[in-house]
Design a protein around this motif. Structure first.
Motif, mmCIF file in Angstrom:
data_model
loop_
_atom_site.group_PDB
_atom_site.id
_atom_site.type_symbol
_atom_site.label_atom_id
_atom_site.label_comp_id
_atom_site.label_asym_id
_atom_site.label_seq_id
_atom_site.Cartn_x
_atom_site.Cartn_y
_atom_site.Cartn_z
ATOM 1 N N PRO A 166 68.816 77.825 32.748
ATOM 2 C CA PRO A 166 67.671 76.089 33.133
ATOM 3 C C PRO A 166 67.566 76.495 34.607
ATOM 4 N N LEU A 206 69.047 70.703 37.157
ATOM 5 C CA LEU A 206 69.236 69.092 36.500
ATOM 6 C C LEU A 206 69.154 68.459 37.633
ATOM 7 N N HIS A 219 58.991 68.443 29.679
ATOM 8 C CA HIS A 219 60.101 69.122 30.333
ATOM 9 C C HIS A 219 60.417 67.250 30.894
ATOM 10 N N ARG A 255 64.417 67.709 30.135
ATOM 11 C CA ARG A 255 66.007 67.321 31.130
ATOM 12 C C ARG A 255 66.718 66.036 30.729
ATOM 13 N N TRP A 312 65.338 75.233 29.751
ATOM 14 C CA TRP A 312 65.928 74.357 29.833
ATOM 15 C C TRP A 312 67.066 75.337 28.867
#
Length: 288
Positions: free
Chosen positions: A6, A9, A219, A223, A248
């Motif tokens: 992923p 973040l 996106h 997230r 992700w």
């Protein structure tokens, strides 16, 4: 199961602190004996399916699918239209009854429950995020998020107080009184994420959660979805045909003709990430 790396973040400053902490998980029981073909093995998973078969008339939508999802993990289910990925989600969520096989939440078989029990399960232990949000148009953002908690017995004051906290945590402070038609697509999907999390579910199911959004907004929604479910300890199942969305998640399976196939062997929207895709997603995730 093929793991997907992923992107990094980066939650907004202080946002993780505002998310309610997950309730302690009850001790799981042992799953029924059976083969395990998933990459996850050992401890009892949060959600598991073994030997799932589902038919619609002469069409076999699932032909012996097996999958496991650990506590707090995210799984992307990829494949072209008609591959069986949405049917798998519906069976895992207790919406469809499989014709054969086992679905177990924390070791408890789901398909053996009555319709009333499965309805309660979906209301209290599962959360849902759909492609078009499916918010109730006549309710405000605050009321949409508060509704699931009220349906499980919380008072209106308790539910709306919690809903306000969720909306603020997901960057939606100030939108509480807006109706869905007054929200942008990205805002509406964030409201849907808040609604899915308000009952502190064991598992969140997201069916093409970015399908109606442009790439940048998609996106951002992914997230938020991955960060928030991870923060509260919920597991996440994302059905998608988009490799960038799948990237992700912690892991991924591909489906074709009702079966799990090696990642990258499906056609069309089911192919694996192409050269440069993951780097582009990571770059998009970096705050500017």
């Amino acid at each position: 199961m093929t793991a997907a790396t992923p992107p990094p973040l980066s939650p907004p400053p202080g946002s993780a602190d505002r998310l309610p902490t997950a309730a302690p998980a009850p001790a799981p029981t042992t799953l029924p004996a059976g083969p395990v073909t998933s990459a996850w093995a050992g401890d009892v998973p949060r959600l598991a399916a073994r030997g799932l078969i589902k038919r619609f008339g002469e069409t076999t939508a699932l032909a012996g699918v097996e999958v496991e999802i650990p506590d707090g993990a995210s799984l992307a289910v990829m494949g072209p239209s008609g591959s069986g990925k949405s049917t798998l989600l519906h069976c895992l969520a207790g919406i469809y009854q499989p014709d054969a096989g086992v679905v177990a939440l924390r070791g408890r078989e789901v398909q053996g429950l009555s319709e009333k029990e499965r309805s309660l399960l979906r209301r209290s232990q599962y959360g849902f995020v759909f492609q078009f949000g499916q918010l109730l148009s006549e309710l405000t953002a605050l009321e949409n998020v508060a509704l699931p908690a009220m349906l499980t017995g919380a008072s209106r004051v308790e539910a709306e107080t919690a809903a306000q906290q969720w909306l603020a945590a997901l960057g939606l402070a100030g939108t509480e009184g807006r109706r869905p038609g007054e929200l942008s697509g990205g805002q509406a999907q964030r409201v849907a994420v808040a609604r899915a999390l308000t009952t502190r579910p064991d598992v969140v199911f997201a069916d093409e959660p970015t399908g109606s959004l442009d790439r940048s907004t998609g996106h951002d929604v992914m997230r938020v979805l991955v960060e928030s479910t991870r923060a509260v300890g919920a597991s996440l199942v994302v059905v998608t045909h988009d490799a960038q969305v799948a990237a992700w998640c912690d892991a991924r399976i591909d489906m074709l003709d009702g079966r799990v196939v090696p990642a990258g062997t499906t056609t069309g929207g089911g192919v694996g990430p192409r050269t440069g895709e993951l780097e582009a997603i990571r770059a998009a995730a970096v705050p500017r």
